[in-house]
Design an enzyme around this catalytic site. Sequence first.
Site, PDB file in Angstrom:
ATOM      1  N   ARG A  46      33.563   0.527  -8.073  1.00 24.48           N
ATOM      2  CA  ARG A  46      32.676   0.629  -6.911  1.00 24.48           C
ATOM      3  C   ARG A  46      31.411  -0.202  -7.176  1.00 24.48           C
ATOM      4  O   ARG A  46      30.843  -0.794  -6.278  1.00 24.48           O
ATOM      5  CB  ARG A  46      32.319   2.090  -6.606  1.00 24.48           C
ATOM      6  N   TYR A  98      25.471  -7.652  19.401  1.00 27.69           N
ATOM      7  CA  TYR A  98      26.846  -7.179  19.254  1.00 27.69           C
ATOM      8  C   TYR A  98      26.873  -5.672  19.563  1.00 27.69           C
ATOM      9  O   TYR A  98      26.041  -4.917  19.057  1.00 27.69           O
ATOM     10  CB  TYR A  98      27.296  -7.455  17.818  1.00 27.69           C
ATOM     11  N   ASP A 170      21.683 -11.855  11.999  1.00 25.95           N
ATOM     12  CA  ASP A 170      23.138 -11.759  12.052  1.00 25.95           C
ATOM     13  C   ASP A 170      23.636 -13.168  12.379  1.00 25.95           C
ATOM     14  O   ASP A 170      23.483 -13.652  13.500  1.00 25.95           O
ATOM     15  CB  ASP A 170      23.547 -10.753  13.135  1.00 25.95           C
ATOM     16  N   LYS A 195      35.012 -12.629  10.792  1.00 21.33           N
ATOM     17  CA  LYS A 195      35.090 -13.674  11.800  1.00 21.33           C
ATOM     18  C   LYS A 195      35.280 -15.050  11.130  1.00 21.33           C
ATOM     19  O   LYS A 195      36.302 -15.297  10.543  1.00 21.33           O
ATOM     20  CB  LYS A 195      33.851 -13.615  12.691  1.00 21.33           C
TER      21      LYS A 195
HETATM   22  C1  LIG Z   1      32.146  -8.429  14.584  1.00 18.89           C
HETATM   23  C2  LIG Z   1      30.687  -8.503  14.537  1.00 18.89           C
HETATM   24  C3  LIG Z   1      29.929  -7.572  13.807  1.00 18.89           C
HETATM   25  C4  LIG Z   1      30.553  -6.384  13.100  1.00 18.89           C
HETATM   26  O1  LIG Z   1      31.395  -6.768  12.066  1.00 18.89           O
HETATM   27  P1  LIG Z   1      32.726  -5.963  11.628  1.00 18.89           P
HETATM   28  O2  LIG Z   1      33.278  -6.800  10.540  1.00 18.89           O
HETATM   29  O3  LIG Z   1      33.598  -5.845  12.825  1.00 18.89           O
HETATM   30  O4  LIG Z   1      32.271  -4.608  11.160  1.00 18.89           O
HETATM   31  C5  LIG Z   1      28.557  -7.736  13.777  1.00 18.89           C
HETATM   32  N1  LIG Z   1      27.955  -8.761  14.428  1.00 18.89           N
HETATM   33  C6  LIG Z   1      28.658  -9.657  15.146  1.00 18.89           C
HETATM   34  C7  LIG Z   1      27.924 -10.765  15.836  1.00 18.89           C
HETATM   35  C8  LIG Z   1      30.028  -9.571  15.232  1.00 18.89           C
HETATM   36  O5  LIG Z   1      30.704 -10.453  15.971  1.00 18.89           O
END
Ligand SMILES: *Cc1c(COP(=O)(O)O)cnc(C)c1O
Length: 379
Positions: A46, A98, A170, A195
């Site tokens: 962990r 998001y 982000d 992504k």
């Molecule tokens: C998908 C996404 C998230 C969250 O990520 P996960 O891997 O689904 O937990 C946060 N910010 C943006 C812009 C996203 O597209």
Amino acid sequence: MKSATKYIHAGSHPDPSTGAIMTPVYMTSTYVQEAPGVNKGYEYARSQNPTRTALEEALAVIENGKYGLAFSSGVAATDAVIKLLNPGDEVICANDMYGGTYRLFTKVFERFGIVFRYVDTTVAANVEAAITANTKMVWLETPTNPLMNITDIAAVAAITKAKKLILVVDNTFASPALQNPLDLGADIVMHSATKYLGGHSDVIQGALVMNDTELRDKLYFIQKSCGAVPGPMDCFLVLRGIKTLGIRMKAHCENGKIIANWLRANPKVSKVYWPGFEDHAGYAVAREQMKDFGGMISFELKNDSVEEAKRVLSSTHLFALAESLGGVESLINHPASMTHASIPREERIKNGLSDSLIRLSVGIEDADDLVNDLSKAIG
Ligand SMILES: *Cc1c(COP(=O)(O)O)cnc(C)c1O
């Protein structure tokens, strides 16, 4: 080192025991110690895992940061960042983030006394105006999801630096290939590695990158204490994804440009949201802070009914109807009923996210085939 080389070599070291060129997937929960407290830097998985270590090093390199931390999902990375705060602390954030981030903030962290103030961050002065004595953090997303609004990261960073606030960006939509927020003054970059970093729609993962050692130590403490760590196989997949990030993003951007322009010329389409248009409100800033405009596009139809949007959404073949984005295959999505369903309708409409808005994640297939697919669906 130029970025194309970085994507291939970041975090890669031949395995010390065999020389394996690819980082092995270390499926282990613990490490044998030579004597009590004497170990090779690995005690319990962990806290540390060599596959994760390689990935975390790569994440830091590709975001021009000192430290990377990997999490079991993007929202787990966000969760760790908010846990830096205490009850009563305030966060200023973008008003069209998001949906999952909005849900985490409003439904989970508000219960713990963290206060979130939503502003239109595309105007940096709005961020400054929302600062109170309790403000500790500013949370940005640019381009935003799904309206592709652009926030000037450097302008907001000038405000957060002066007020000693933590600036988090982000960077999921742009990916490190198009935008590096740390270079523009951000303190923490957050990614949903699910992504573009992973890039193949086969893994859920999150990432944080930072320069400040104290911040890194606090976030590492939260990572190991709260335990939202990714497994070694998932780390391997993202490490492999990163190797092609540069060429994938190039292809996403080329196709994105073709599709955005094609949609704009289509008489059945009323509005196209893509930051590469010269008349997009954020174009000048996007051109300055991004290397290209990406493959994320949203649009509205002239026939502005939910029924017509749903008809188009169900009529594509190459564009698969699915949540998520950033994979090699093209996806089509209906934010109002899918990715952003957790935002109350009233809030959504107020922020310009209409019931008929359609979002595309343009993949790296042949552009002609993608245009044909959309052309048949839009009719
Ligand atoms: C998908 C996404 C998230 C969250 O990520 P996960 O891997 O689904 O937990 C946060 N910010 C943006 C812009 C996203 O597209």
